[in-house]
Scaffold this active site. Structure first.
Site, PDB file in Angstrom:
ATOM      1  N   ASP A 136       0.861  -1.175   0.000  1.00 43.52           N
ATOM      2  CA  ASP A 136       0.000   0.000   0.000  1.00 43.52           C
ATOM      3  C   ASP A 136       0.903   1.233   0.000  1.00 43.52           C
ATOM      4  O   ASP A 136       2.107   1.135   0.282  1.00 43.52           O
ATOM      5  CB  ASP A 136      -0.931   0.006   1.214  1.00 43.52           C
ATOM      6  CG  ASP A 136      -2.212   0.805   0.981  1.00 43.52           C
ATOM      7  OD1 ASP A 136      -2.343   1.472  -0.080  1.00 43.52           O
ATOM      8  OD2 ASP A 136      -3.097   0.767   1.850  1.00 43.52           O
ATOM      9  N   ASP A 137       0.326   2.369  -0.322  1.00 46.92           N
ATOM     10  CA  ASP A 137       1.112   3.599  -0.335  1.00 46.92           C
ATOM     11  C   ASP A 137       1.429   4.087   1.069  1.00 46.92           C
ATOM     12  O   ASP A 137       2.513   4.589   1.334  1.00 46.92           O
ATOM     13  CB  ASP A 137       0.410   4.695  -1.148  1.00 46.92           C
ATOM     14  CG  ASP A 137      -1.007   5.007  -0.670  1.00 46.92           C
ATOM     15  OD1 ASP A 137      -1.548   4.278   0.192  1.00 46.92           O
ATOM     16  OD2 ASP A 137      -1.599   5.972  -1.192  1.00 46.92           O
TER      17      ASP A 137
ATOM     18  N   ASP B 204      -1.732   4.505   7.893  1.00 41.15           N
ATOM     19  CA  ASP B 204      -2.075   5.660   8.713  1.00 41.15           C
ATOM     20  C   ASP B 204      -2.476   5.179  10.106  1.00 41.15           C
ATOM     21  O   ASP B 204      -1.664   5.159  11.021  1.00 41.15           O
ATOM     22  CB  ASP B 204      -3.206   6.435   8.035  1.00 41.15           C
ATOM     23  CG  ASP B 204      -3.519   7.757   8.705  1.00 41.15           C
ATOM     24  OD1 ASP B 204      -3.308   7.895   9.921  1.00 41.15           O
ATOM     25  OD2 ASP B 204      -4.006   8.662   8.015  1.00 41.15           O
TER      26      ASP B 204
END
Length: 169
Positions: free
Chosen positions: A102-103, A106
């Site tokens: 994933d980028d 969070d």
């Protein structure tokens, strides 16, 4: 309503994102022999393509999870498309030999959902925030929890104001 996390901006250019994704591939090259990549859409599509190219991985699967229903608030997670069982069952099953890309991690909520599907996979992101770090195995850059990352696909060519409100032209 303005998101307080957007007060600290971390704009990422295409060049920077490509360099950081290649650095992720370099780190992952010594972590194991990968049979497949599962990218978390949409943010994981670009880094997964770069990692796949760099590591010679041909099997790329997606898991489609919606979490940011608008750009200000993270809403309820919804699995739109699950992982193909053929990928889950590679090697010893449960995601062994699979990279999940994933980028950004969070809060870690999205990765937690995917970890339930692939508990033996290796989880990698380009960027990580402190709350999500425990959910990821490999990442490149950590940013503070109150920083909003502006990815290149989210930006146009426009002026970026300075961090300090006291800065005069």
């Amino acid at each position: 309503m303005e998101n307080p996390a957007q007060n600290k901006a971390f704009p990422v250019s295409w060049d920077m994102f490509h360099r950081d994704s290649r650095a992720l591939a370099w780190r992952l090259s010594s972590e194991g022999e990968w049979k497949a990549i599962v990218c978390i859409t949409r943010g994981g599509l670009v880094p997964a393509g770069i990692v796949a190219r760099e590591l010679g991985i041909r099997t790329i699967e997606t898991v489609c999870i919606a979490s940011y229903h608008d750009y200000d608030n993270q809403g309820t997670l919804k699995v739109i498309k699950p992982i193909d069982p053929k990928v889950i069952d590679l090697e010893e099953g449960q995601g062994s030999g699979v990279l999940v890309i994933d980028d950004l991690v969070d809060t870690g909520k999205t990765l937690k959902v995917v970890r339930e599907m692939l508990p033996k996979a290796h989880y990698a992101t380009v960027y990580a925030k402190p709350v999500g770090v425990p959910m990821v195995d490999t990442f490149i850059t950590e940013v503070s929890q109150d920083t909003w990352i502006y990815f290149p696909w989210d930006m146009g060519w426009q002026f970026q104001p300075p961090l300090s409100k006291d800065t005069a032209g």
